[in-house]
Design an enzyme around this catalytic site. Structure first.
Site, short mmCIF file in Angstrom:
data_model
loop_
_atom_site.label_atom_id
_atom_site.label_comp_id
_atom_site.label_asym_id
_atom_site.label_seq_id
_atom_site.Cartn_x
_atom_site.Cartn_y
_atom_site.Cartn_z
CE LYS A 7 -2.70 2.26 4.62
NZ LYS A 7 -2.85 1.34 3.47
CB SER A 55 -1.11 -0.04 1.11
OG SER A 55 -0.22 0.07 2.51
#
Length: 186
Positions: free
Chosen positions: A80, A39
Site C-alpha cells: 500500500k 488494490s
C-alpha cells in the site's frame, strides 16, 4: 586423491558461503514480492514482481506516499501507499486528500479520477471516523491502496504499526516490459 578432496572441499565451502550470503541478503536487505490483486492499480498491476528494500526503514523514516509492504492482520503481506505519518490528521473531501488541513495532490490517481463517472474515487472520511482517533498514533502509519474503491487498507484494518512494515518498494523487475522504478508521482 588429496588434490581431489581439496577441490571438493573448496567447492563445498564456496557453495556454503554463497547460500549463507543469499540468505542474509534476502532476510535482512532485499526480498522479492508479488503484487496480489488490483488494490494498487493503476500504479502496480496484479502479478507485478518487485523488490522490497528491508533496510529502508532501519536507517530512515517513512515518507508520505512511499509504497510499503507490511504484515497485515490476515497473515498476508499487503502492499500500500503511506498516506498518514504519526501525528497527522487525515481527511478526504471532494476527492482531495487533506493532511493537517493542507490539500495534497495525488497525481498517481489522476487516470482513475478521469474514468469515474458515478461519484468520487475516494469516498469522504475523517481519520476519526475510520480509526476513532484524531491523529495517526505514534509509531504507526495510515496506508491506502491507489485503487481506492477496491482496496482493503487502513480505512478497514486500521493503522499499521511500524514493526509490521517489511520495507519500502519501488522497483518492478517483472514482467520485463514493465520493468521500472515507481516514482512517488506515478
Amino acid at each position: 586423491m588429496t588434490k581431489k578432496k581439496n577441490e571438493v572441499w573448496e567447492w563445498t565451502k564456496a557453495l556454503l558461503v554463497a547460500v549463507a550470503l543469499a540468505a542474509v541478503i534476502r532476510y535482512f536487505l532485499f526480498a522479492p514480492i508479488v503484487v496480489d490483486g488490483q488494490s494498487m492499480m493503476p500504479t502496480l498491476k496484479h502479478q507485478d514482481r518487485m523488490i522490497v528494500n528491508k533496510l529502508s526503514y532501519r536507517i530512515g523514516e517513512p515518507k508520505r506516499f512511499d509504497i510499503i509492504v507490511f504484515h497485515a492482520p490476515e497473515q498476508k503481506d499487503y502492499i500500500k501507499r503511506v498516506i498518514g505519518l504519526p501525528g497527522d490528521h487525515i481527511e478526504y473531501k471532494d476527492d482531495t486528500l487533506y493532511v493537517n488541513g493542507k490539500a495534497y495532490e495525488e497525481p498517481y490517481l489522476d487516470a482513475y479520477k478521469k474514468m469515474v463517472v458515478d461519484g468520487p474515487l475516494t469516498d469522504p472520511f475523517t481519520l476519526e471516523e475510520k480509526i476513532g482517533e484524531k491523529t495517526v498514533p505514534e509509531g504507526e502509519l495510515f496506508v491506502m491502496g491507489d485503487n481506492r474503491r477496491y482496496s482493503k487498507d487502513s480505512r478497514h484494518i486500521g493503522t499499521i504499526p511500524m514493526e509490521k512494515v517489511l520495507g519500502k518498494t519501488s522497483v518492478v523487475y517483472w514482467p520485463v516490459e514493465d520493468m521500472r522504478i515507481v516514482k512517488l508521482e506515478e
